[in-house]
Design an enzyme around this catalytic site. Structure first.
Site: not given
Ligand code: 4NP
Length: 149
Positions: A10, A12-13, A120
């Site tokens: 929560n 980035c995407r 991601d």
């Molecule tokens: P999101 O991206 O799922 O699009 O917010 C990521 C943010 C953090 C992590 C992995 C994906 N992480 O491993 O901390």
């Protein structure tokens, strides 16, 4: 109509999906986002996500990361998941068919036949964030058309 966008962290995407969708739906809609992990709880979105959104005139800088909760399954009408792992995780938390029916894979719901998952961008660079923005922008346009006003 209440829409929840969900990814892993929560940061980035799903914050981008929330920000983009908010620019497309009536003010009466509730659009929010959450993650399946709580590792980044309380943090603002990733700087690269904030910058990418800002490049397109979308402000996501005030959002804060939070993990998905049990009440989200009751509160929201639609829960859109950014990738297959997130989808599987969210579906496993649903407690009945009514809740399960709210959950879909974002790009599948958007009718994107080329991409099943919003990749991601966390380990990538600004190009990856821009690619995510484009996928989400197109997907939000398609999803907005299907949602009752
Ligand atoms: P999101 O991206 O799922 O699009 O917010 C990521 C943010 C953090 C992590 C992995 C994906 N992480 O491993 O901390």
């Amino acid at each position: 109509m209440k829409i929840l966008m969900v990814c892993l962290g929560n940061i980035c995407r799903s914050p981008l999906a929330e920000g983009i969708m908010k620019t497309k739906v009536p003010k009466s809609f509730i659009v929010d986002s959450a993650g399946t992990i709580s590792m980044h709880e309380g943090e603002h979105p990733d700087k690269r996500a904030i910058k990418t959104a800002a490049n397109h005139g979308v402000d996501i800088s005030k959002q804060r990361s939070r993990p998905i909760t049990r009440t989200d399954f009751e509160t929201f009408d639609k829960i859109y998941c950014m990738d297959i792992d997130v989808y599987a995780d969210v579906v496993s938390k649903a407690k009945n068919e009514d809740e399960r029916q709210k959950i879909s894979l974002f790009l599948e719901a958007a009718g994107d036949h080329k991409n099943a998952e919003v990749p991601d961008p966390y380990w990538g660079d600004m190009k990856d964030f821009e690619n995510v923005f484009q996928l989400l922008e197109k997907g939000c346009n398609a999803i907005k058309e299907q949602i009752p006003k």
